[in-house]
Every structure is written in structure tokens, then in C-alpha cells.
Design a protein around this motif. Structure first.
Motif, mmCIF file in Angstrom:
data_model
loop_
_atom_site.group_PDB
_atom_site.id
_atom_site.type_symbol
_atom_site.label_atom_id
_atom_site.label_comp_id
_atom_site.label_asym_id
_atom_site.label_seq_id
_atom_site.Cartn_x
_atom_site.Cartn_y
_atom_site.Cartn_z
ATOM 1 N N TYR A 16 43.574 34.688 47.665
ATOM 2 C CA TYR A 16 43.369 36.113 47.981
ATOM 3 C C TYR A 16 42.834 36.342 49.396
ATOM 4 N N THR A 27 51.944 43.718 40.191
ATOM 5 C CA THR A 27 51.045 44.276 39.179
ATOM 6 C C THR A 27 51.575 45.673 38.841
ATOM 7 N N GLY A 59 38.201 44.565 41.890
ATOM 8 C CA GLY A 59 39.397 43.909 42.443
ATOM 9 C C GLY A 59 40.475 44.923 42.786
ATOM 10 N N GLY A 61 43.013 45.026 44.965
ATOM 11 C CA GLY A 61 44.369 44.663 45.409
ATOM 12 C C GLY A 61 44.732 45.324 46.726
ATOM 13 N N GLU A 90 35.310 44.312 45.922
ATOM 14 C CA GLU A 90 36.410 43.436 46.381
ATOM 15 C C GLU A 90 35.830 42.255 47.157
ATOM 16 N N SER A 91 36.352 41.044 46.890
ATOM 17 C CA SER A 91 35.804 39.883 47.602
ATOM 18 C C SER A 91 36.687 39.418 48.756
ATOM 19 N N ASN A 126 42.226 46.244 36.577
ATOM 20 C CA ASN A 126 43.562 45.828 36.150
ATOM 21 C C ASN A 126 43.827 44.460 36.773
ATOM 22 N N GLU A 127 44.109 43.481 35.939
ATOM 23 C CA GLU A 127 44.386 42.110 36.398
ATOM 24 C C GLU A 127 43.276 41.561 37.297
HETATM 25 C C1 LIG Z 1 45.680 40.278 40.668
HETATM 26 S S1 LIG Z 1 44.824 41.216 41.854
HETATM 27 C C2 LIG Z 1 44.848 42.804 41.088
HETATM 28 C C3 LIG Z 1 44.739 43.907 42.073
HETATM 29 C C4 LIG Z 1 44.855 45.327 41.535
HETATM 30 N N1 LIG Z 1 43.852 45.600 40.525
HETATM 31 C C5 LIG Z 1 46.243 45.589 40.990
HETATM 32 O O1 LIG Z 1 46.368 45.762 39.784
HETATM 33 O O2 LIG Z 1 47.185 45.623 41.794
HETATM 34 C C6 LIG Z 1 43.137 40.702 41.704
HETATM 35 C C7 LIG Z 1 42.159 41.410 42.610
HETATM 36 O O3 LIG Z 1 40.824 40.963 42.308
HETATM 37 C C8 LIG Z 1 40.185 40.493 43.492
HETATM 38 N N2 LIG Z 1 39.253 39.429 43.073
HETATM 39 C C9 LIG Z 1 39.562 38.252 42.484
HETATM 40 N N3 LIG Z 1 38.435 37.547 42.198
HETATM 41 C C10 LIG Z 1 37.402 38.329 42.607
HETATM 42 C C11 LIG Z 1 35.974 38.182 42.582
HETATM 43 N N4 LIG Z 1 35.401 37.100 42.065
HETATM 44 N N5 LIG Z 1 35.218 39.185 43.083
HETATM 45 C C12 LIG Z 1 35.794 40.321 43.596
HETATM 46 N N6 LIG Z 1 37.136 40.508 43.657
HETATM 47 C C13 LIG Z 1 37.918 39.529 43.168
HETATM 48 C C14 LIG Z 1 41.335 40.017 44.359
HETATM 49 O O4 LIG Z 1 40.968 39.890 45.719
HETATM 50 C C15 LIG Z 1 42.350 41.121 44.093
HETATM 51 O O5 LIG Z 1 42.045 42.292 44.807
#
Ligand SMILES: C[S@@+](CC[C@H](N)C(=O)[O-])C[C@H]1O[C@@H](n2cnc3c(N)ncnc32)[C@H](O)[C@@H]1O
Length: 315
Positions: A16, A27, A59, A61, A90-91, A126-127
Motif C-alpha cells: 500500500y 473494490t 482505510g 483507498g 489511513e496508513s 470496506n475491505e
Molecule cells: C483494500 S483497500 C480498501 C480501500 C477502500 N476502503 C475501498 O474499498 O476502496 C485497504 C485500505 O486500508 C488501508 N490500510 C491497510 N492496513 C492499514 C492499517 N493497518 N492502518 C491504516 N490503514 C490501513 C490501505 O492503505 C487501504 O487504503
């Protein structure tokens, strides 16, 4: 030696740090704005009687879901829109930059946070949970990064297996302690309100279908099955154990009030039904394409994805 969980955590972070959602997988919010419109209808039902509600997305995205939700509230729910605050946790620095660009027109409405903040409203994702790393165990042993099985690395794993009553020795069990930590933090930061988790997953009743585990990778829209052998950065995920979220939720003060598949959740939204009807009557090529994306959401994602809604118990 590193456990599989350490490996998965590093993969997710690396992946990511330099990606855009859509390159390796889609997604639902990236597929079509109707997803965010439908979620907005449900969110409105939960927060419309709060004075100054907040929405906190875990998260974010590319920022599409936030964009669609804020646009829907602005146009469809003007009674609440002026009082609404939107937070994104968001990370990934590169996704955070994308989100800021995408959400420029909502400046002053959206805030990015590095730690959860206390809110009245809804914390949702979501996801997100499927990205959190899992410990992989089988028959009292844990999987390590070289593919060997060694000692259990964290005492909480055994407590989890006992708590969930998972005893089958020939079965791989994935334990997401980070999911439980997030769940606890969500409950602690909800002064009043709800938690909505949307993701693909299973329950204890159908865990037997996944005797080899659920971890997979995605690269350029292809499935990477042997994740320990893949060298390029790739997306790695594990299905969410919804029974664990329900069970531990109870301990943390989150009462499950709704659990259904994504199809039923979408079809319970006026906005989604209106979009479906309008698009099916239209002959415009763009609308025909959008209709097919909505059908993908209902058919191929509709059963696989689940929606869990939990209410913070009042103290
Ligand atoms: C699969 S994407 C889903 C993005 C969005 N929710 C969508 O449905 O399109 C996962 C998201 O979670 C964030 N993420 C993953 N692990 C994380 C963590 N430990 N802390 C914060 N954000 C995180 C990723 O950077 C990304 O933005």
C-alpha cells in the motif's frame, strides 16, 4: 525467525506504500458510486437524529468511498450535511495524498487522523479488516516465514482458540489479533453509535470449507496462491472471521444488530434501487456499462461480501 503474521504485515505495508486501488483488484467503491450511495442511505438511518455526528472511515483507498458518501449526503441529506464531520484513518502516505486530491472540494469537512478519535456516529470500513495480518496455526503449531511450523508466538492465540472453541487438529486456523485490537479500539472510541464492517469472510459454521486457510494474494487481477514464494509487491489478504468479530464485539461492548450479505444490504437502499431502475431504462452506452457493474456488485460480490452492523452499548 519471523512468523507468517510478520511477513503478511510487511507485505501489506510495502504494497500500500506505492499503489493505487484498481491496479491489482477492484473494490466495490471503485466499481461504481452506487455502492457509496447505498451505504449513505444506511448511514443516514443510523445518524439522522444525532446533533453533530461523525463518520470515521478505516482505510480510505483512493478516496472514492468518502467522495461518494459526502456527495450523497450533500445532495440527498442536506438536513444533516452541515453538521457532519468525516474522518479518514489511513496508513499509506501515497493513498493519503490521492485521497486529499480526490476530496479537495470537501476541504474543511474531511480530516485525516493517525489515531482513532472519539466520536458520536459511525466507524466503518470496506475491505480494511481483510488487510490486517493473521497468525496461521495448525495442530498446536504456528506457520513461520520459511514455511516451517514452530511454536505459537503469542499466548493470545491459544486463548482465542479456546474462546472460539476451535479444536480441529487437521484444520488451518487464521487468527487476526490485530482485528480484535482494532475492534476494541473502535468500541472505546465510539461514545455513541455504530460500527459497520463490510468485507469478505466466513463464520464458525462454514469454517470447515477453509481447511487450508484463506490467505491469498492478488497481482494484476490474478490470484497469487503461494504467497510465501512471490517476490514482487502484491496485495495479500485473509478472509474475515465474522464469528470472532461478533463474539469479541460482545466483550468489548458492541452488540451485533445486523449481519447479512452485501446483495441484501444494497437492495435495502432506495438510492441503489433507483439507480438500478434508471440505468436499466437507459440506452446510453455509459449507463449500460454502469448497469453491468452494478450487476457484478450484486452477483459476484453479493454473496461473498458480508455486512456486519454493531451498536455501541450505552454505559
Ligand atoms: C483494500 S483497500 C480498501 C480501500 C477502500 N476502503 C475501498 O474499498 O476502496 C485497504 C485500505 O486500508 C488501508 N490500510 C491497510 N492496513 C492499514 C492499517 N493497518 N492502518 C491504516 N490503514 C490501513 C490501505 O492503505 C487501504 O487504503
Amino acid at each position: 525467525m519471523k512468523t507468517f503474521k510478520d511477513f503478511m504485515e510487511e507485505c501489506v505495508k510495502e504494497y500500500y506504500s506505492s499503489t493505487k486501488i484498481g491496479k491489482d483488484f477492484f473494490t466495490a467503491p471503485e466499481l461504481d458510486r452506487a455502492f457509496g450511495m447505498a451505504l449513505s442511505d444506511h448511514l443516514y438511518q443510523l445518524i439522522h437524529d444525532m446533533n453533530a455526528p461523525a463518520l470515521l472511515e478505516l482505510g480510505g483507498g483512493n478516496g472514492s468511498l468518502a467522495y461518494d458518501i459526502l456527495s450523497t449526503f450533500k445532495s440527498k441529506y442536506p438536513d444533516i450535511y452541515p453538521h457532519l464531520t468525516y474522518y479518514i484513518y489511513e496508513s499509506s502516505p501515497s493513498l493519503l495524498a490521492l485521497q486529499k486530491e480526490r476530496l479537495k472540494e470537501f476541504e474543511g469537512k474531511v480530516f485525516w487522523i493517525k489515531e482513532l478519535v472519539a466520536i458520536e456516529g459511525v466507524i466503518f470500513s470496506n475491505e480494511f479488516f481483510d488487510c490486517l495480518p493473521v497468525h496461521v496455526v495448525k495442530d498446536g503449531k504456528e506457520l513461520y516465514v520459511d514455511g516451517s511450523w514452530g511454536p505459537i508466538s503469542d499466548e493470545r492465540i491459544n486463548l482465542f482458540l479456546e474462546h472460539m472453541n476451535y479444536k480441529d487438529k487437521n484444520h488451518v486456523i487464521e487468527i487476526c489479533l490485530d482485528c480484535l485490537d482494532f475492534l476494541k479500539a473502535i468500541s472505546q472510541h465510539l461514545l455513541k453509535g455504530y460500527h459497520i464492517l463490510i468485507d469478505y469472510g466466513y463464520t464458525s459454521n462454514d469454517i470447515h470449507k477453509y481447511a487450508e486457510g484463506t490467505v491469498v494474494g492478488y497481482k494484476s487481477h490474478r490470484l497469487v496462491k503461494d504467497v510465501l514464494k512471490e517476490t514482487q509487491p502484491f496485495d495479500i489478504t485473509a478472509m474475515v472471521n465474522f464469528s470472532a468479530i461478533v463474539e469479541y464485539g460482545k466483550e468489548f461492548g458492541l452488540k451485533t444488530i445486523r449481519f447479512e450479505n452485501l446483495r441484501d444490504f444494497l437492495l435495502a437502499s432506495d438510492s441503489f434501487l433507483e439507480e438500478l431502475e434508471r440505468l436499466s431504462l437507459s440506452q446510453a452506452p455509459e449507463d449500460i456499462e454502469r448497469l453491468s457493474r452494478l450487476k457484478t456488485m450484486l452477483v459476484s460480490m453479493g454473496d461473498r461480501f458480508k455486512v456486519l452492523v454493531q451498536e455501541k452499548a450505552s454505559s
